[in-house]
Design a protein around this motif. Structure first.
Motif, PDB file in Angstrom:
ATOM      1  N   TYR A 120       0.662  -1.818  -0.648  1.00 48.59           N
ATOM      2  CA  TYR A 120       0.483  -0.328   0.000  1.00 48.59           C
ATOM      3  C   TYR A 120       0.846   1.546  -0.299  1.00 48.59           C
ATOM      4  N   GLY A 121       0.151   2.066  -0.366  1.00 45.64           N
ATOM      5  CA  GLY A 121       1.346   3.692  -0.110  1.00 45.64           C
ATOM      6  C   GLY A 121      -0.006   4.298  -0.529  1.00 45.64           C
ATOM      7  N   VAL A 122       0.704   5.601  -1.018  1.00 46.78           N
ATOM      8  CA  VAL A 122       0.272   7.297  -0.480  1.00 46.78           C
ATOM      9  C   VAL A 122      -0.049   7.955  -2.082  1.00 46.78           C
ATOM     10  N   ALA A 123      -0.787   8.318  -3.186  1.00 47.04           N
ATOM     11  CA  ALA A 123      -1.146   8.781  -4.318  1.00 47.04           C
ATOM     12  C   ALA A 123      -0.938  10.146  -4.420  1.00 47.04           C
ATOM     13  N   ILE A 124      -0.745  11.324  -4.247  1.00 46.96           N
ATOM     14  CA  ILE A 124      -0.539  12.811  -4.382  1.00 46.96           C
ATOM     15  C   ILE A 124      -0.365  12.880  -5.419  1.00 46.96           C
ATOM     16  N   GLY A 125      -1.040  13.332  -7.054  1.00 44.81           N
ATOM     17  CA  GLY A 125      -0.403  13.912  -7.910  1.00 44.81           C
ATOM     18  C   GLY A 125       0.183  12.493  -9.263  1.00 44.81           C
ATOM     19  N   GLY A 126       1.545  12.914  -9.616  1.00 43.24           N
ATOM     20  CA  GLY A 126       2.029  11.954 -10.207  1.00 43.24           C
ATOM     21  C   GLY A 126       3.151  11.635  -9.117  1.00 43.24           C
ATOM     22  N   LEU A 186       9.895  15.423  -7.123  1.00 38.47           N
ATOM     23  CA  LEU A 186       8.271  15.379  -6.205  1.00 38.47           C
ATOM     24  C   LEU A 186       7.943  16.757  -6.323  1.00 38.47           C
ATOM     25  N   ALA A 187       8.186  17.283  -6.211  1.00 38.18           N
ATOM     26  CA  ALA A 187       7.676  19.237  -6.933  1.00 38.18           C
ATOM     27  C   ALA A 187       6.869  18.864  -8.887  1.00 38.18           C
ATOM     28  N   ALA A 188       7.931  19.137  -8.897  1.00 37.32           N
ATOM     29  CA  ALA A 188       7.172  18.424 -10.939  1.00 37.32           C
ATOM     30  C   ALA A 188       6.026  17.122 -10.194  1.00 37.32           C
ATOM     31  N   ALA A 189       6.680  16.118  -9.857  1.00 36.13           N
ATOM     32  CA  ALA A 189       5.740  15.236  -9.739  1.00 36.13           C
ATOM     33  C   ALA A 189       4.043  15.497  -9.412  1.00 36.13           C
ATOM     34  N   LEU A 190       4.265  16.150  -8.540  1.00 36.47           N
ATOM     35  CA  LEU A 190       2.675  16.641  -8.072  1.00 36.47           C
ATOM     36  C   LEU A 190       1.848  17.855  -8.340  1.00 36.47           C
ATOM     37  N   GLU A 191       2.655  18.425  -9.586  1.00 32.63           N
ATOM     38  CA  GLU A 191       1.754  18.491 -10.333  1.00 32.63           C
ATOM     39  C   GLU A 191       1.002  18.198 -11.860  1.00 32.63           C
ATOM     40  N   ARG A 192       1.449  17.026 -11.816  1.00 31.40           N
ATOM     41  CA  ARG A 192       0.962  15.960 -12.609  1.00 31.40           C
ATOM     42  C   ARG A 192      -0.303  15.284 -12.790  1.00 31.40           C
ATOM     43  N   LYS A 193      -1.023  15.553 -13.570  1.00 36.12           N
ATOM     44  CA  LYS A 193      -2.862  14.799 -13.122  1.00 36.12           C
ATOM     45  C   LYS A 193      -2.547  13.463 -13.949  1.00 36.12           C
ATOM     46  N   THR A 194      -3.343  12.364 -12.988  1.00 31.72           N
ATOM     47  CA  THR A 194      -2.867  10.884 -13.201  1.00 31.72           C
ATOM     48  C   THR A 194      -4.237  10.165 -12.641  1.00 31.72           C
ATOM     49  N   ASP A 195      -4.464   8.977 -12.915  1.00 25.90           N
ATOM     50  CA  ASP A 195      -5.344   8.513 -12.890  1.00 25.90           C
ATOM     51  C   ASP A 195      -5.165   7.149 -12.541  1.00 25.90           C
ATOM     52  N   PHE A 196      -5.023   6.629 -11.414  1.00 16.26           N
ATOM     53  CA  PHE A 196      -4.872   5.562 -10.451  1.00 16.26           C
ATOM     54  C   PHE A 196      -5.589   4.723 -11.084  1.00 16.26           C
ATOM     55  N   ARG A 197      -7.057   4.896 -11.023  1.00 19.33           N
ATOM     56  CA  ARG A 197      -7.889   3.753 -11.357  1.00 19.33           C
ATOM     57  C   ARG A 197      -7.959   3.480 -12.424  1.00 19.33           C
ATOM     58  N   GLY A 198      -7.924   4.147 -13.383  1.00 21.52           N
ATOM     59  CA  GLY A 198      -8.153   4.247 -14.839  1.00 21.52           C
ATOM     60  C   GLY A 198      -7.390   3.766 -15.867  1.00 21.52           C
ATOM     61  N   VAL A 199      -7.164   2.344 -15.631  1.00 16.71           N
ATOM     62  CA  VAL A 199      -6.353   1.837 -16.114  1.00 16.71           C
ATOM     63  C   VAL A 199      -6.754   0.569 -16.620  1.00 16.71           C
ATOM     64  N   ASP A 200      -5.999   0.364 -17.747  1.00 19.27           N
ATOM     65  CA  ASP A 200      -6.008  -1.479 -18.280  1.00 19.27           C
ATOM     66  C   ASP A 200      -4.813  -1.972 -17.679  1.00 19.27           C
ATOM     67  N   GLN A 201      -5.379  -3.194 -16.951  1.00 19.03           N
ATOM     68  CA  GLN A 201      -4.118  -3.757 -15.771  1.00 19.03           C
ATOM     69  C   GLN A 201      -3.371  -4.667 -16.784  1.00 19.03           C
ATOM     70  N   ASP A 202      -3.973  -5.503 -17.578  1.00 17.08           N
ATOM     71  CA  ASP A 202      -3.336  -6.445 -18.650  1.00 17.08           C
ATOM     72  C   ASP A 202      -2.439  -5.839 -19.582  1.00 17.08           C
ATOM     73  N   ALA A 203      -2.729  -4.126 -19.925  1.00 15.70           N
ATOM     74  CA  ALA A 203      -2.453  -4.294 -21.074  1.00 15.70           C
ATOM     75  C   ALA A 203      -1.149  -3.698 -20.805  1.00 15.70           C
ATOM     76  N   ALA A 204      -1.170  -2.551 -19.749  1.00 13.93           N
ATOM     77  CA  ALA A 204      -0.332  -2.214 -18.386  1.00 13.93           C
ATOM     78  C   ALA A 204       1.451  -3.201 -18.136  1.00 13.93           C
ATOM     79  N   VAL A 205       0.135  -4.418 -17.927  1.00 17.67           N
ATOM     80  CA  VAL A 205       1.632  -5.138 -17.332  1.00 17.67           C
ATOM     81  C   VAL A 205       2.188  -5.859 -18.045  1.00 17.67           C
ATOM     82  N   ALA A 206       1.353  -6.432 -20.007  1.00 18.68           N
ATOM     83  CA  ALA A 206       2.286  -6.781 -20.853  1.00 18.68           C
ATOM     84  C   ALA A 206       3.220  -5.377 -21.402  1.00 18.68           C
TER      85      ALA A 206
END
Length: 217
Positions: A120-126, A186-206
């Motif tokens: 487990y972990g914490v997600a903020i931005g990117g 970290l500062a650069a990553a925090l500015e990113r917009k991401t979607d942790f749950r909106g991923v095709d996991q099979d395609a991502a792993v491949a």
């Protein structure tokens, strides 16, 4: 006694600071801001040959965010290899609150209806701040880590913070960087917009397994 809140914890992470307890029985949390910080470069993640085969074989059912509290409790368990942990009641409370607010995520390995490993972990931005992992079956936490990295890459994350570098994490390519370098990333990553749950996991792993660096000697 001063009580840490979930919003305060988010602000601390955004400033490059994280908490730990001395032990599971401790009533206090301490803040850490290491001079050298551990990260796992997402573009240079190393998947050992045997692990790559295991991931492709699919020995576990992978789930995300379906048993967050159970994952923390699994990470807090004493084992023969890890008789003591730093996860106390406050850690469980705080990170469960972050999960409820959408800022924390778990990766879970299941077999025959039972949770056998995860992280487990914490997600903020990117930025994703990895906290802890556990295994009740051989290789479960490693498989969870591969699935995490695949998801972070596909979702547009730029930073995977491991806090410290252990011998275990170094096998996957984890490195230490100076505090100032970490804060810039970290500062650069925090500015990113991401979607942790909106991923095709099979395609991502491949995609990750195809792009993984050649096995090291």
């Amino acid at each position: 006694m001063f009580t840490i809140s979930a919003p305060m914890l988010l602000r601390a992470y955004a400033a490059g600071i994280f908490p730990m307890a001395e032990s599971a029985e401790s009533q206090e949390l301490h803040w850490f801001d290491p001079e050298r910080r551990g990260i796992l470069p997402l573009d240079d993640f190393h998947v050992p040959r045997s692990l790559r085969k295991a991931v492709r074989r699919g020995p576990f059912e992978l789930r995300f965010d379906t048993a967050f509290r159970a994952v923390i409790e699994g990470c807090a368990e004493s084992t023969e290899d890890r008789p003591k942990t730093w996860i106390n009641d406050d850690i469980v409370r705080l990170y469960t609150e972050l999960f409820d607010a959408g800022f924390a995520h778990s990766v879970e390995c299941w077999r025959d209806g039972g949770l056998v490993g995860g992280l487990y972990g914490v997600a903020i931005g990117g930025a994703y701040f990895g906290e802890s992992m556990f295994s009740r079956e051989t290789g479960a936490s490693k498989v969870a880590l591969v699935h995490l990295v695949a998801r972070l890459r596909a979702a547009g994350f730029a930073l995977l913070d491991t806090q410290f570098v252990t011998e275990h994490l170094s096998r996957f390519g984890a490195i230490e960087i100076p505090r100032n370098d970490y804060r810039r990333r970290l500062a650069a990553a925090l500015e990113r917009k991401t979607d942790f749950r909106g991923v095709d996991q099979d395609a991502a792993v491949a995609a990750l397994l195809e792009a993984a660096p050649a096995p090291r000697p």
